[in-house]
Design a protein around this motif. Structure first.
Motif, PDB file in Angstrom:
ATOM      1  N   TRP A 246      -3.742   3.016 -12.069  1.00  0.00           N
ATOM      2  CA  TRP A 246      -4.376   2.695 -10.789  1.00  0.00           C
ATOM      3  C   TRP A 246      -5.864   3.038 -10.772  1.00  0.00           C
ATOM      4  CZ3 TRP A 246      -6.776   4.665  -6.383  1.00  0.00           C
ATOM      5  CH2 TRP A 246      -6.801   3.792  -5.283  1.00  0.00           C
ATOM      6  N   PHE A 247      -6.221   4.270 -11.103  1.00  0.00           N
ATOM      7  CA  PHE A 247      -7.639   4.647 -11.045  1.00  0.00           C
ATOM      8  C   PHE A 247      -8.508   3.830 -12.006  1.00  0.00           C
ATOM      9  CE2 PHE A 247      -6.113   8.520  -8.861  1.00  0.00           C
ATOM     10  CZ  PHE A 247      -6.978   8.495  -7.771  1.00  0.00           C
ATOM     11  N   PRO A 248      -8.053   3.548 -13.250  1.00  0.00           N
ATOM     12  CA  PRO A 248      -8.895   2.721 -14.127  1.00  0.00           C
ATOM     13  C   PRO A 248      -9.073   1.291 -13.616  1.00  0.00           C
ATOM     14  CG  PRO A 248      -7.295   3.971 -15.410  1.00  0.00           C
ATOM     15  CD  PRO A 248      -6.891   4.107 -13.977  1.00  0.00           C
ATOM     16  N   SER A 249      -8.184   0.834 -12.711  1.00  0.00           N
ATOM     17  CA  SER A 249      -8.224  -0.558 -12.252  1.00  0.00           C
ATOM     18  C   SER A 249      -8.824  -0.708 -10.860  1.00  0.00           C
ATOM     19  CB  SER A 249      -6.796  -1.129 -12.223  1.00  0.00           C
ATOM     20  OG  SER A 249      -6.153  -0.969 -13.459  1.00  0.00           O
ATOM     21  N   ASN A 250      -9.190   0.394 -10.220  1.00  0.00           N
ATOM     22  CA  ASN A 250      -9.648   0.344  -8.841  1.00  0.00           C
ATOM     23  C   ASN A 250     -10.923   1.170  -8.669  1.00  0.00           C
ATOM     24  OD1 ASN A 250      -7.361  -0.987  -7.021  1.00  0.00           O
ATOM     25  ND2 ASN A 250      -6.346   0.180  -8.631  1.00  0.00           N
ATOM     26  N   PRO A 251     -11.768   0.794  -7.691  1.00  0.00           N
ATOM     27  CA  PRO A 251     -13.079   1.452  -7.529  1.00  0.00           C
ATOM     28  C   PRO A 251     -13.002   2.753  -6.741  1.00  0.00           C
ATOM     29  CG  PRO A 251     -12.882  -0.312  -5.937  1.00  0.00           C
ATOM     30  CD  PRO A 251     -11.613  -0.356  -6.767  1.00  0.00           C
ATOM     31  N   TRP A 252     -12.094   3.648  -7.141  1.00  0.00           N
ATOM     32  CA  TRP A 252     -11.915   4.915  -6.449  1.00  0.00           C
ATOM     33  C   TRP A 252     -11.803   6.037  -7.470  1.00  0.00           C
ATOM     34  CZ3 TRP A 252     -12.364   4.639  -1.257  1.00  0.00           C
ATOM     35  CH2 TRP A 252     -12.135   3.399  -0.662  1.00  0.00           C
ATOM     36  N   ARG A 253     -12.121   7.245  -7.025  1.00  0.00           N
ATOM     37  CA  ARG A 253     -11.920   8.424  -7.859  1.00  0.00           C
ATOM     38  C   ARG A 253     -11.406   9.550  -6.970  1.00  0.00           C
ATOM     39  NH1 ARG A 253     -18.376   9.424  -8.791  1.00  0.00           N
ATOM     40  NH2 ARG A 253     -18.845  10.374  -6.766  1.00  0.00           N
TER      41      ARG A 253
END
Length: 284
Positions: A246-253
């Motif tokens: 999810w994190f590698p594919s979405n603009p969030w951290r």
């Protein structure tokens, strides 16, 4: 993120005898130390501090076995202030002290050099929503417990079972905001990843009774992942997949904050459950 993690692994090798500037490295890659450490831990299966210790003790094997330097000199070389501190770290990794290994040649447990290669396949369905929440409080009964990655955490189970039935009923009555219902809260994971604060409680919008433990949660955004199936296995698989998919594919951290699990439904024996996993996030 993968390039940042691999460069971090390279920096560990360069700094086996010195200080590792994780914050500076994270800034150079446009992320935060908090997010970088959490992603490393999730993907490597160990916290960065533990990997650094294992690599230092792996590199130290040659110096210990060669018997050319005294143990204090070797300790200082690898960033330890005393032979005793070095000996404790060496024993924790290898299962034997440096003196024993120098005499007997073993036992030795080496830590291979990590290399991250990520293939995002979407193998685990992830039902997710982003929620913007004002500040709230988590109120309940807290304790420090060892961190367990897989299966049921026996210390958490004992903590919950020890609470009388009226304590659970009281907490349910206090719940008045999202996340809903009785919550399983993980907070204050220590730098070595060995322990965390676990709170069995609820979310409240206002003041909490003074006899309860309270975690103040500032306003911010949350990624909410819905899970369904065998418990806690389904929840733990989705938790791991947030790092790998999810994190590698979405603009969030990730941002600093507690991790919250809300159990929406469950079987009588808790063998299956429908849950929501709340993770504090910010734009990457």
């Amino acid at each position: 993120m993968i390039s940042a993690l691999n460069r971090l692994v390279d920096l560990v090798e360069e700094k086996l005898d010195g200080e590792l500037d994780v914050a500076g490295h994270a800034k150079a890659f446009g992320t935060t130390e908090y997010h970088l450490r959490r992603m490393f831990s999730s993907l490597a299966g160990m916290p960065l501090s533990e990997y650094l210790r294992r690599r230092r003790m792996t590199a130290a094997i040659a110096d210990v076995v060669r018997d050319e330097d005294d143990l204090l000199s070797i300790a200082v070389r690898y960033g330890y202030g005393s032979a005793e501190a070095f000996g404790r770290a060496f024993r924790a990794v290898h299962g034997a002290g440096p003196g024993d290994v120098r005499r007997d040649g073993g036992p030795l447990r080496t830590q291979p050099l990590l290399r991250f290669r990520l293939s995002v396949e979407g193998s685990i369905p992830m039902e997710t929503r982003i929620v913007d929440r004002p500040a709230f409080r988590l109120a309940g009964h807290a304790t420090r417990v060892p961190f367990v990655r897989e299966g049921v955490n026996p210390d958490i189970r004992r903590h919950i079972v020890a609470l009388p039935p009226e304590a659970h009923a009281r907490l349910k009555a206090l719940s008045d905001t999202e996340p809903p219902g009785l919550l399983q809260v993980s907070d204050e994971l220590d730098p070595d990843g060995a322990e965390l604060t676990y709170l069995h409680g609820v979310a409240v919008a206002g003041e909490a009774p003074g006899d309860l433990d309270v975690i103040e949660v500032p306003a911010g955004r949350w990624a909410v992942f819905r899970t369904d199936g065998a418990h806690p296995e389904a929840l733990q698989k989705v938790w791991a997949a947030t790092a790998t998919e999810w994190f590698p594919s979405n603009p969030w951290r990730l941002r600093p904050g507690p991790s919250i699990v809300s159990i929406l439904e469950h079987s009588e024996d808790f063998g299956t459950a429908t849950c929501e996993l709340w993770l504090a996030v910010e734009p990457a």
